[in-house]
Write a protein that holds these residues in place. Structure first.
Motif, short mmCIF file in Angstrom:
data_model
loop_
_atom_site.label_atom_id
_atom_site.label_comp_id
_atom_site.label_asym_id
_atom_site.label_seq_id
_atom_site.Cartn_x
_atom_site.Cartn_y
_atom_site.Cartn_z
N GLU A 6 19.59 -49.91 -29.12
CA GLU A 6 18.29 -49.50 -29.60
C GLU A 6 18.88 -48.16 -30.37
OE1 GLU A 6 15.89 -51.29 -25.98
OE2 GLU A 6 17.49 -49.80 -26.17
N SER A 7 17.99 -47.88 -31.41
CA SER A 7 18.25 -46.44 -31.95
C SER A 7 16.93 -46.13 -32.78
CB SER A 7 19.48 -46.54 -33.07
OG SER A 7 19.34 -47.11 -33.95
N GLY A 8 16.55 -44.88 -33.26
CA GLY A 8 15.38 -44.55 -33.98
C GLY A 8 14.14 -43.81 -33.38
N GLY A 9 14.35 -43.78 -32.14
CA GLY A 9 13.03 -43.16 -31.41
C GLY A 9 13.11 -41.59 -31.74
N GLY A 10 12.30 -40.95 -31.04
CA GLY A 10 12.00 -39.76 -31.42
C GLY A 10 10.73 -39.07 -31.42
N LEU A 11 10.49 -37.87 -31.55
CA LEU A 11 9.25 -37.37 -31.83
C LEU A 11 8.59 -37.36 -33.14
CD1 LEU A 11 6.99 -35.15 -30.29
CD2 LEU A 11 8.57 -33.41 -30.86
N VAL A 12 7.16 -37.62 -33.17
CA VAL A 12 6.84 -37.65 -34.47
C VAL A 12 5.28 -37.06 -34.39
CG1 VAL A 12 6.25 -40.16 -34.47
CG2 VAL A 12 6.39 -39.00 -36.77
N GLN A 13 4.86 -36.72 -35.40
CA GLN A 13 3.27 -36.23 -35.37
C GLN A 13 2.34 -37.47 -35.63
OE1 GLN A 13 2.87 -33.01 -38.34
NE2 GLN A 13 3.54 -31.63 -37.09
N PRO A 14 1.04 -37.48 -35.31
CA PRO A 14 0.35 -38.29 -35.26
C PRO A 14 0.00 -38.69 -36.92
CG PRO A 14 -0.73 -36.90 -33.74
CD PRO A 14 0.52 -36.41 -34.33
N GLY A 15 0.08 -39.86 -36.98
CA GLY A 15 0.00 -40.27 -38.68
C GLY A 15 1.19 -40.68 -39.19
N GLY A 16 2.40 -40.22 -38.47
CA GLY A 16 3.81 -40.39 -38.91
C GLY A 16 4.14 -41.70 -38.66
N SER A 17 5.66 -41.86 -39.08
CA SER A 17 6.26 -43.03 -39.16
C SER A 17 7.50 -42.85 -38.20
CB SER A 17 6.46 -43.69 -40.57
OG SER A 17 5.32 -43.83 -41.10
N LEU A 18 8.09 -44.24 -37.87
CA LEU A 18 9.49 -44.21 -37.27
C LEU A 18 9.74 -45.68 -37.49
CD1 LEU A 18 9.20 -42.30 -33.72
CD2 LEU A 18 10.64 -41.65 -35.78
N ARG A 19 11.24 -45.61 -37.39
CA ARG A 19 11.80 -47.18 -37.65
C ARG A 19 12.79 -47.38 -36.42
NH1 ARG A 19 16.19 -49.70 -41.53
NH2 ARG A 19 15.35 -51.98 -41.59
N LEU A 20 12.64 -48.28 -35.75
CA LEU A 20 13.29 -48.54 -34.34
C LEU A 20 14.52 -49.76 -34.98
CD1 LEU A 20 11.15 -48.59 -31.62
CD2 LEU A 20 12.06 -46.42 -32.48
N SER A 21 15.42 -49.66 -34.53
CA SER A 21 16.55 -50.76 -34.75
C SER A 21 17.04 -50.93 -33.58
CB SER A 21 17.72 -50.24 -35.76
OG SER A 21 17.28 -49.62 -37.03
N CYS A 22 17.61 -52.51 -33.24
CA CYS A 22 18.07 -52.85 -32.13
C CYS A 22 19.28 -54.01 -32.72
CB CYS A 22 17.22 -53.74 -31.43
SG CYS A 22 18.08 -54.51 -29.70
N ALA A 23 20.39 -53.57 -32.52
CA ALA A 23 21.52 -54.35 -32.82
C ALA A 23 22.01 -55.20 -31.51
CB ALA A 23 22.67 -53.40 -33.42
N ALA A 24 22.37 -56.33 -31.72
CA ALA A 24 22.82 -57.21 -30.63
C ALA A 24 24.33 -57.44 -30.86
CB ALA A 24 21.91 -58.50 -30.51
N SER A 25 25.11 -57.41 -29.77
CA SER A 25 26.53 -57.77 -29.74
C SER A 25 26.79 -58.84 -28.72
CB SER A 25 27.39 -56.58 -29.71
OG SER A 25 27.17 -55.88 -28.54
N GLY A 26 27.61 -59.67 -28.87
CA GLY A 26 28.01 -60.70 -27.84
C GLY A 26 28.41 -61.91 -28.55
N ARG A 27 28.54 -62.98 -27.66
CA ARG A 27 28.94 -64.26 -28.03
C ARG A 27 27.63 -65.18 -28.22
NH1 ARG A 27 34.15 -65.98 -24.45
NH2 ARG A 27 34.22 -67.55 -26.20
N ILE A 28 26.84 -64.63 -28.94
CA ILE A 28 25.69 -65.37 -29.40
C ILE A 28 25.51 -65.57 -30.75
CG2 ILE A 28 23.13 -65.73 -29.18
CD1 ILE A 28 23.18 -64.67 -26.37
N PHE A 29 25.59 -66.73 -31.41
CA PHE A 29 25.51 -66.78 -32.85
C PHE A 29 24.01 -66.34 -33.39
CE2 PHE A 29 25.80 -67.97 -36.89
CZ PHE A 29 24.96 -68.89 -37.51
N ARG A 30 23.02 -66.78 -32.67
CA ARG A 30 21.75 -66.23 -33.14
C ARG A 30 20.68 -66.55 -31.94
NH1 ARG A 30 19.62 -68.88 -38.69
NH2 ARG A 30 21.09 -67.66 -39.54
#
Length: 114
Positions: A6-30
């Motif tokens: 995961e990435s994209g967390g952090g500190l933000v003020q009320p009313g603000g925005s954040l975008r989290l990402s999660c990249a999966a790796s390994g031997r799974i197609f989908r």
């Protein structure tokens, strides 16, 4: 070996925005379902949003209209766009992916505070 990063967390003020990402790796197609859970101090982990391989989504009522979950199947990556953040959204956010079993990321902290 499946890993979710995961990435994209952090500190933000009320009313603000954040975008989290999660990249999966390994031997799974989908993965069948990918999603985000969160856990605040002293509370149980709860489902925030999830999306299946066809693109159908579910959200917890408290984030409907503010959060949007998407996924890129080619990259085995899931995103969580969080808008109009509130202090109650403060939690550790965990990525989850399901293929025959569930897999978890290590979590990323989101803090909403002025």
């Amino acid at each position: 070996q499946v890993q979710l990063v995961e990435s994209g967390g952090g500190l933000v003020q009320p009313g603000g925005s954040l975008r989290l990402s999660c990249a999966a790796s390994g031997r799974i197609f989908r993965f069948n379902t990918m999603g985000w859970y969160r856990q605040a101090p002293g509370k149980q982990r709860e489902l925030v949003a999830r999306i299946n391989s066809a693109g159908s989504t579910n959200y917890v009522d408290s984030v409907k209209g503010r959060f949007t979950i998407t996924r890129d199947n080619a990259k085995n990556t899931v995103y969580l766009q969080m808008n109009s953040l509130k202090p109650d959204d403060t939690a550790n956010y965990y990525c989850n992916a399901v293929f025959q079993q569930g897999y978890w990321g290590q979590g990323t902290q989101v803090t909403v505070s002025s």
